[in-house]
Design an enzyme around this catalytic site. Structure first.
Site, mmCIF file in Angstrom:
data_model
loop_
_atom_site.group_PDB
_atom_site.id
_atom_site.type_symbol
_atom_site.label_atom_id
_atom_site.label_comp_id
_atom_site.label_asym_id
_atom_site.label_seq_id
_atom_site.Cartn_x
_atom_site.Cartn_y
_atom_site.Cartn_z
ATOM 1 N N GLY A 217 -9.439 32.897 -96.158
ATOM 2 C CA GLY A 217 -8.071 33.097 -95.682
ATOM 3 C C GLY A 217 -7.033 32.155 -96.252
ATOM 4 O O GLY A 217 -5.855 32.256 -95.898
ATOM 5 N N ARG B 41 -9.369 35.300 -102.076
ATOM 6 C CA ARG B 41 -8.058 35.263 -102.724
ATOM 7 C C ARG B 41 -7.782 33.913 -103.404
ATOM 8 O O ARG B 41 -7.264 33.879 -104.521
ATOM 9 C CB ARG B 41 -6.982 35.513 -101.651
ATOM 10 C CG ARG B 41 -5.591 35.705 -102.207
ATOM 11 C CD ARG B 41 -4.550 35.636 -101.084
ATOM 12 N NE ARG B 41 -4.886 36.445 -99.937
ATOM 13 C CZ ARG B 41 -4.539 37.709 -99.762
ATOM 14 N NH1 ARG B 41 -3.812 38.315 -100.668
ATOM 15 N NH2 ARG B 41 -4.903 38.364 -98.678
ATOM 16 N N CYS C 64 3.398 59.408 -108.295
ATOM 17 C CA CYS C 64 4.320 60.320 -107.621
ATOM 18 C C CYS C 64 4.511 59.929 -106.161
ATOM 19 O O CYS C 64 4.065 60.635 -105.250
ATOM 20 C CB CYS C 64 3.807 61.742 -107.743
ATOM 21 S SG CYS C 64 3.883 62.274 -109.434
HETATM 22 N N1 LLP Z 1 -14.561 36.469 -95.122
HETATM 23 C C1 LLP Z 1 -14.344 37.560 -94.396
HETATM 24 C C2 LLP Z 1 -15.260 37.891 -93.317
HETATM 25 C C3 LLP Z 1 -13.247 38.390 -94.679
HETATM 26 O O1 LLP Z 1 -13.026 39.457 -93.935
HETATM 27 C C4 LLP Z 1 -12.381 38.064 -95.744
HETATM 28 C C5 LLP Z 1 -11.242 38.917 -96.084
HETATM 29 C C6 LLP Z 1 -12.666 36.913 -96.500
HETATM 30 C C7 LLP Z 1 -13.759 36.135 -96.144
HETATM 31 C C8 LLP Z 1 -11.827 36.486 -97.673
HETATM 32 O O2 LLP Z 1 -10.532 36.211 -97.307
HETATM 33 P P1 LLP Z 1 -9.530 35.566 -98.382
HETATM 34 O O3 LLP Z 1 -10.041 34.193 -98.692
HETATM 35 O O4 LLP Z 1 -9.541 36.420 -99.578
HETATM 36 O O5 LLP Z 1 -8.238 35.568 -97.698
HETATM 37 N N2 LLP Z 1 -6.842 43.435 -99.102
HETATM 38 C C9 LLP Z 1 -6.084 42.409 -98.424
HETATM 39 C C10 LLP Z 1 -6.967 41.270 -97.967
HETATM 40 C C11 LLP Z 1 -8.051 41.700 -97.032
HETATM 41 C C12 LLP Z 1 -8.910 40.547 -96.616
HETATM 42 C C13 LLP Z 1 -10.060 41.017 -95.816
HETATM 43 N N3 LLP Z 1 -11.000 40.016 -95.495
HETATM 44 C C14 LLP Z 1 -4.969 41.920 -99.333
HETATM 45 O O6 LLP Z 1 -4.862 42.414 -100.456
HETATM 46 O O7 LLP Z 1 -4.177 41.078 -98.926
#
Ligand code: LLP
Length: 426
Positions: free
Chosen positions: A243, A287, A355
């Site tokens: 996150g 991310r 589109c």
């Molecule tokens: N762990 C779990 C259980 C998760 O659900 C997620 C992301 C992560 C780790 C990784 O989170 P990060 O470090 O990437 O924030 N498609 C969306 C993001 C969806 C994230 C879902 N879960 C976007 O493009 O912003």
């Protein structure tokens, strides 16, 4: 510097982006291997080596072609997968099963069978009936499984509603009500085929404040108290999820240590006070590893100047290679790669070729005078771009190139029209 300008041209990890666009065609995803590896190095230094018994499970959903899976393996990191497809990719890349952890709110029996069969490192149980399915599968196959329970900490973090996951009303995680969570914990402890490791939470994505992580952690430590009181059991592992926010346009990303250090301090203080050994601690960044390592190159096509309203500048991709602006109103910035030093004299709206009126990639971008054939580079597209790409309008999914200190290599071929029809029958 990963991004630099030489002779009015944007270079990325030592490579001339205009030449990359010519060589491979556009749209094109370009990733800096130096940046990707650098993020893992930061985490090795600031987390894994700083605090013993810690792991990083890279969240594959952010970006996970085979080449990335191989890079994760070379960096000796773990990976967090959420589907049979991601699990398959990790295995195919040669990631040791022990380094794979499986999340997801509705894993199918087949996916759980794959996980048990491969003997992966952790299954992170999310559904109320998942434990019993895992037990059944383990007994059938004569295997055991290492399990964490994902809980919904019930905290609200500030991000786009679609990517906030830790609040009570969520499809993710097991609710923390005693009558719901404690029987799950007991079942995991009592099972002869399940090795219960501990608790997992993930509060949300693209966060800039460590507050929700810390609130969630406090809640989890209270749960650790309850588990000790009720079952005389010490958690062996706590997974803090991912996150950590990144820089897209305005807000500067915070260091990993901004999130990690206060959580580690709290965990260590808690266990010191209890006089027991601190459990393993795991994080799942996605991310924050991949986003800024990636850019997308487009070719500028037609322009429409709607007097007094806005000027549309179209590119040869759009919501099919980056759904994030349409889905989350995500903001990006970029530059004309072949005019990288030229004065930014125009404010334009960059739109895609799909589109859909909502197929806008960037609103109000200040750029140099755009002309047909220019290469537009959009920054920080490395996470959730390629992985969320689609074939809408039968547009082709772009290829992926890795660059490193002036060298480039194609790691995903651009799709062809034949690829589009591969599974289609008359
Ligand atoms: N762990 C779990 C259980 C998760 O659900 C997620 C992301 C992560 C780790 C990784 O989170 P990060 O470090 O990437 O924030 N498609 C969306 C993001 C969806 C994230 C879902 N879960 C976007 O493009 O912003």
């Amino acid at each position: 510097m990963i991004r630099e300008i030489r002779d009015n041209i944007l270079y990325f990890d030592g490579c001339n982006t205009v030449e990359l666009a010519q060589k491979y065609g556009t749209p094109l995803y370009v990733y800096s291997e130096t940046d990707l590896r650098g993020r893992f190095a930061e985490l090795r230094q600031g987390f894994i080596e700083k605090y013993p018994r810690t792991r990083v499970a890279y969240a594959a959903k952010a970006f996970f072609p085979l080449a990335m899976a191989k890079l994760v393996k070379e960096e000796n990191m773990c990976v967090d997968v959420v589907s049979g497809g991601e699990l398959y990719t990790a295995i195919k890349a040669g990631l040791p099963a022990e380094q794979i952890e499986f999340n997801g709110n509705n894993k199918s029996r087949t996916e759980l069978e794959m996980a048990v069969e491969y003997g992966i490192g952790r299954i992170i149980v999310d559904g109320l009936d998942e434990l019993s399915i895992i037990e059944e599968v383990c007994k059938e196959k004569g295997k055991t499984a290492k399990v964490l329970l994902r809980v919904t900490p019930g905290v609200k973090s500030s991000s786009h509603d679609y990517i906030v996951t830790g609040k009570k009303d969520s499809k993710f995680g097991i609710p923390l009500d005693d009558e719901v969570i404690l029987p799950q914990v007991k079942a995991a402890i009592d099972s002869s085929v399940i090795d219960f490791y501990g608790i997992h939470f993930h509060v949300g994505s693209q966060l800039f404040d460590n507050d929700s992580h810390l609130q969630a952690l406090d809640i989890i430590l209270k749960l650790a108290d309850k588990i000790r009181e009720n079952f005389q059991y010490e958690l062996k592992e706590i997974n803090l999820g991912g996150g950590f926010g990144v820089t897209y346009v305005a807000e500067e990303r915070k260091s990993f240590s901004y999130f990690i250090d206060p959580m580690m301090e709290r965990i260590e203080a808690y266990y010191q006070e209890k006089g027991v050994e601190r459990p393993n601690v795991v994080i799942e960044p996605g991310r924050s590893i991949a986003a800024e390592a990636g850019i997308t190159l487009y070719t500028i096509g037609t322009q429409k100047d709607i007097k007094g309203i806005r000027k549309y500048v179209s590119v040869d991709g759009g919501m099919t290679d980056n759904i994030r602006p349409a889905l989350y109103q995500a903001e990006y910035t970029g530059v004309i790669a072949n005019k990288a030093d030229a004065p930014k004299e125009q404010v334009v709206t960059v739109c895609g070729k799909c589109c859909e009126s909502g197929d806008i990639l960037i609103d109000n971008l200040s750029i140099a005078l755009p002309e047909r054939g220019d290469v537009l580079a959009v920054f920080s597209t490395g996470a959730y771009g390629y992985t969320m790409a689609s074939n809408y309008n039968k547009n082709l999914i772009p290829g992926v190139v890795f660059v490193r200190e002036g060298k480039d290599r194609l790691v995903v071929k651009p799709q062809t029209f034949e690829d589009l029809l591969r599974n289609e029958m008359e």
